[in-house]
Design a protein around this motif. Structure first.
Motif, PDB file in Angstrom:
ATOM      1  N   MET A   1       0.846  -1.196   0.000  1.00  0.00           N
ATOM      2  CA  MET A   1       0.000   0.000   0.000  1.00  0.00           C
ATOM      3  C   MET A   1       0.882   1.248   0.000  1.00  0.00           C
ATOM      4  N   ARG A   2       0.445   2.295  -0.657  1.00  0.00           N
ATOM      5  CA  ARG A   2       1.183   3.567  -0.676  1.00  0.00           C
ATOM      6  C   ARG A   2       0.427   4.532   0.244  1.00  0.00           C
ATOM      7  N   ILE A   3       1.078   4.862   1.356  1.00  0.00           N
ATOM      8  CA  ILE A   3       0.373   5.551   2.439  1.00  0.00           C
ATOM      9  C   ILE A   3       0.951   6.940   2.667  1.00  0.00           C
ATOM     10  N   LEU A   4       0.082   7.938   2.706  1.00  0.00           N
ATOM     11  CA  LEU A   4       0.493   9.275   3.145  1.00  0.00           C
ATOM     12  C   LEU A   4       0.171   9.394   4.626  1.00  0.00           C
ATOM     13  N   VAL A   5       1.211   9.550   5.440  1.00  0.00           N
ATOM     14  CA  VAL A   5       1.027   9.770   6.872  1.00  0.00           C
ATOM     15  C   VAL A   5       1.211  11.262   7.100  1.00  0.00           C
ATOM     16  N   THR A   6       0.239  11.916   7.712  1.00  0.00           N
ATOM     17  CA  THR A   6       0.444  13.324   8.069  1.00  0.00           C
ATOM     18  C   THR A   6       0.837  13.390   9.546  1.00  0.00           C
ATOM     19  N   GLY A   7       1.709  14.336   9.870  1.00  0.00           N
ATOM     20  CA  GLY A   7       2.130  14.471  11.272  1.00  0.00           C
ATOM     21  C   GLY A   7       3.010  13.325  11.728  1.00  0.00           C
ATOM     22  N   GLY A   8       3.732  12.716  10.794  1.00  0.00           N
ATOM     23  CA  GLY A   8       4.551  11.543  11.116  1.00  0.00           C
ATOM     24  C   GLY A   8       5.812  11.859  11.907  1.00  0.00           C
ATOM     25  N   ALA A   9       6.109  13.145  12.118  1.00  0.00           N
ATOM     26  CA  ALA A   9       7.293  13.486  12.933  1.00  0.00           C
ATOM     27  C   ALA A   9       6.911  13.773  14.384  1.00  0.00           C
ATOM     28  N   GLY A  10       5.623  13.657  14.688  1.00  0.00           N
ATOM     29  CA  GLY A  10       5.178  13.868  16.068  1.00  0.00           C
ATOM     30  C   GLY A  10       5.254  12.568  16.870  1.00  0.00           C
ATOM     31  N   PHE A  11       4.660  12.600  18.022  1.00  0.00           N
ATOM     32  CA  PHE A  11       4.743  11.465  18.947  1.00  0.00           C
ATOM     33  C   PHE A  11       4.119  10.193  18.360  1.00  0.00           C
ATOM     34  N   ILE A  12       2.822  10.210  18.127  1.00  0.00           N
ATOM     35  CA  ILE A  12       2.158   8.970  17.692  1.00  0.00           C
ATOM     36  C   ILE A  12       2.516   8.672  16.240  1.00  0.00           C
ATOM     37  N   GLY A  13       2.550   9.724  15.414  1.00  0.00           N
ATOM     38  CA  GLY A  13       2.860   9.533  13.995  1.00  0.00           C
ATOM     39  C   GLY A  13       4.208   8.862  13.799  1.00  0.00           C
ATOM     40  N   SER A  14       5.226   9.263  14.563  1.00  0.00           N
ATOM     41  CA  SER A  14       6.550   8.656  14.358  1.00  0.00           C
ATOM     42  C   SER A  14       6.546   7.205  14.835  1.00  0.00           C
ATOM     43  N   ASN A  15       5.843   6.926  15.911  1.00  0.00           N
ATOM     44  CA  ASN A  15       5.722   5.519  16.331  1.00  0.00           C
ATOM     45  C   ASN A  15       5.017   4.702  15.255  1.00  0.00           C
ATOM     46  N   TYR A  16       4.035   5.314  14.597  1.00  0.00           N
ATOM     47  CA  TYR A  16       3.297   4.605  13.541  1.00  0.00           C
ATOM     48  C   TYR A  16       4.199   4.345  12.319  1.00  0.00           C
ATOM     49  N   VAL A  17       4.988   5.352  11.930  1.00  0.00           N
ATOM     50  CA  VAL A  17       5.893   5.167  10.787  1.00  0.00           C
ATOM     51  C   VAL A  17       6.873   4.028  11.077  1.00  0.00           C
ATOM     52  N   HIS A  18       7.418   4.017  12.277  1.00  0.00           N
ATOM     53  CA  HIS A  18       8.329   2.925  12.651  1.00  0.00           C
ATOM     54  C   HIS A  18       7.627   1.573  12.535  1.00  0.00           C
ATOM     55  N   GLN A  19       6.398   1.523  13.049  1.00  0.00           N
ATOM     56  CA  GLN A  19       5.658   0.259  13.036  1.00  0.00           C
ATOM     57  C   GLN A  19       5.367  -0.188  11.598  1.00  0.00           C
ATOM     58  N   LEU A  20       4.941   0.753  10.760  1.00  0.00           N
ATOM     59  CA  LEU A  20       4.626   0.427   9.364  1.00  0.00           C
ATOM     60  C   LEU A  20       5.839  -0.177   8.662  1.00  0.00           C
ATOM     61  N   LEU A  21       6.987   0.474   8.830  1.00  0.00           N
ATOM     62  CA  LEU A  21       8.176   0.025   8.109  1.00  0.00           C
ATOM     63  C   LEU A  21       8.734  -1.266   8.697  1.00  0.00           C
ATOM     64  N   ALA A  22       8.497  -1.477   9.975  1.00  0.00           N
ATOM     65  CA  ALA A  22       8.976  -2.725  10.585  1.00  0.00           C
ATOM     66  C   ALA A  22       8.100  -3.908  10.178  1.00  0.00           C
ATOM     67  N   ASP A  23       6.802  -3.650  10.007  1.00  0.00           N
ATOM     68  CA  ASP A  23       5.861  -4.751   9.771  1.00  0.00           C
ATOM     69  C   ASP A  23       5.698  -5.133   8.307  1.00  0.00           C
ATOM     70  N   HIS A  80      -4.171  10.249   8.974  1.00  0.00           N
ATOM     71  CA  HIS A  80      -4.064  11.679   9.309  1.00  0.00           C
ATOM     72  C   HIS A  80      -3.887  11.902  10.816  1.00  0.00           C
ATOM     73  N   PHE A  81      -2.609  12.124  11.193  1.00  0.00           N
ATOM     74  CA  PHE A  81      -2.272  12.425  12.589  1.00  0.00           C
ATOM     75  C   PHE A  81      -2.048  13.927  12.812  1.00  0.00           C
ATOM     76  N   ALA A  82      -1.648  14.650  11.753  1.00  0.00           N
ATOM     77  CA  ALA A  82      -1.171  16.033  11.947  1.00  0.00           C
ATOM     78  C   ALA A  82      -2.211  16.876  12.662  1.00  0.00           C
ATOM     79  N   ALA A  83      -1.758  17.560  13.700  1.00  0.00           N
ATOM     80  CA  ALA A  83      -2.674  18.406  14.468  1.00  0.00           C
ATOM     81  C   ALA A  83      -1.880  19.248  15.447  1.00  0.00           C
ATOM     82  N   GLU A  84      -2.508  20.299  15.903  1.00  0.00           N
ATOM     83  CA  GLU A  84      -2.091  20.919  17.152  1.00  0.00           C
ATOM     84  C   GLU A  84      -2.748  20.062  18.227  1.00  0.00           C
ATOM     85  N   SER A  85      -1.952  19.612  19.208  1.00  0.00           N
ATOM     86  CA  SER A  85      -2.472  18.541  20.059  1.00  0.00           C
ATOM     87  C   SER A  85      -2.503  18.835  21.558  1.00  0.00           C
ATOM     88  N   HIS A  86      -2.045  20.019  21.963  1.00  0.00           N
ATOM     89  CA  HIS A  86      -1.918  20.220  23.415  1.00  0.00           C
ATOM     90  C   HIS A  86      -3.029  21.122  23.966  1.00  0.00           C
TER      91      HIS A  86
END
Ligand code: NAD
Ligand code: TYD
Length: 345
Positions: A1-23, A80-86
């Motif tokens: 699958m070709r996936i666009l992850v938004t907000g992938g440099a944040g907390f959850i997004g970066s954990n998700y990118v790691h998981q995607l590439l590992a799995d 879509h993770f990108a957001a102002e989150s606090h």
């Protein structure tokens, strides 16, 4: 699958990118992130040179950029993770929350629909439901009653997703998760803030009476839930995600202090957050039964692992707390800097 992850440099997004590439072997992961104060490429150092991965610094509100990426990369799915989150920042200045979380989501939805994207996962939050009393759980049928500007902006985005499914039959899926914890969480949020302050023997600011309740879920379990929804969820479906792990803030801070061998005298009660939601608790029965998801990390091991991660990665959070990581990005990605870390393949 070709996936666009938004907000992938944040907390959850970066954990998700790691998981995607590992799995997955056959994934293409494009990470679109503006690198606001909360985005940090250090979170993704380990995958930066992976041929399946591309980082693009950019704004989800930049329609032309989004359109170009969706087409050039032949994107199948958006997560879509990108957001102002606090929440506290949304109390100080709500405008950017509306702009990023509402308008940004609308632009992504419109462009993804135009590009014929086949799945769009909106990472929403349990905060859209407002606050619970002493008992009860949020279900997907609980009426939305957001209390903070952050929660209201997420609810607006969440409802735009509903509208895009209802009106255009666009295959949107929504997750509403409880509080996450784990590696790479920005140290303004409760758990990393308390760990970092305790390690520096600084006061641990507990809001109000410290008896507000949150339902804590290990970030890797949230990422697995998002991925299950992406691959197997019902278009138009809304899925609560939670850890079945309610805890009072004070109780949690005491656990952290004890794990670090620090004195509980560091705990300092401070003025309460305006409009502070009292209790969140999630009924996650739907995702468990329909998508066979369940949390895998119990709180005792999750918090041990998290505390250890912050001990082992002191330079990561010290660089953030000193502000030095921002200077680096200004240099790398400011005017005349390198804007995009890799071509479409
Ligand atoms: P975060 O603040 O750590 O990361 C947000 C990321 O979005 C950052 O990398 C930031 O640079 C990026 N970003 C912000 N504005 C942008 C824009 N205009 N264009 C492109 N990128 C932009 O947030 P998080 O804690 O990782 O949360 C991720 C998502 O999950 C959010 O949508 C949040 O609402 C949701 N969520 C978070 C929690 C939680 O406990 N942290 C729980 C439930 C849902
Ligand atoms: P936070 O991590 O900001 O998440 P959210 O507000 O989205 O749930 O806060 C978690 C809880 O911890 C919340 O009840 C507010 C409280 N809190 C403190 O008591 N002190 C703090 O310094 C922070 C950041 C949060």
């Amino acid at each position: 699958m070709r996936i666009l992850v938004t907000g992938g440099a944040g907390f959850i997004g970066s954990n998700y990118v790691h998981q995607l590439l590992a799995d997955g072997d056959d994934e293409r992961v494009v990470n679109l992130d503006l690198l606001t104060y909360a985005g940090n490429l250090a979170n993704l150092e380990a995958v930066a040179d992976d041929g399946r991965y591309r980082f693009v610094r950019g704004d989800i509100r930049d329609r032309e950029l989004v359109r170009g990426l969706l087409t050039d990369e032949r994107i199948d799915a958006v997560v879509h993770f990108a957001a102002e989150s606090h929440v506290d920042r949304s109390v100080e200045g709500p405008e950017v929350f509306v702009s990023t979380n509402v308008l940004g989501t609308e632009i992504l939805l419109e462009e993804a629909r135009g590009a014929g994207v086949g799945r769009f996962v909106m990472v929403s939050t349990d905060e859209v439901y407002g606050s619970l009393g002493e008992t009860g759980l949020f279900t997907e049928q609980t009426p939305l009653a957001p209390n903070s500007p952050y929660a209201a902006s997420k609810a607006a985005a969440d409802l735009l997703c509903r509208a895009f499914h209802h009106t255009f039959d666009f295959p949107v899926l929504v997750t509403r998760c409880s509080n996450n914890y784990g590696p790479y969480q920005f140290p303004e949020k409760l758990i990393p803030l308390m760990i970092a302050n305790a390690l520096e023997d600084k006061p641990l600011p507990v809001y109000g009476d410290g008896l507000n309740v949150r339902d804590w879920l290990y970030v890797g379990d949230h990422c697995r839930a998002v991925d299950r929804v992406l691959r197997a969820g019902r278009p138009g479906g809304i899925y609560n995600v939670g850890g079945c792990n309610e805890m009072k803030n004070l109780e949690l801070v005491e656990i952290i202090v004890d794990r670090l061998g620090k004195s509980r005298d560091l705990i300092t009660f401070v003025e309460d957050r305006p409009g502070h939601d009292r209790r969140y608790a999630i009924d996650a029965e739907l995702i468990m039964s329909e998508l066979d998801w369940a949390p895998t990390v119990d709180f005792a091991s999750g918090i041990d692992h998290t505390v250890q991660w912050y001990l082992d990665n002191r330079a990561w959070w010290e660089t953030i707390r000193s502000g030095a990581y921002r200077d680096y990005y200004d240099q790398m990605y400011g005017d005349g800097g390198r804007h995009d870390a890799g071509p479409a393949t």
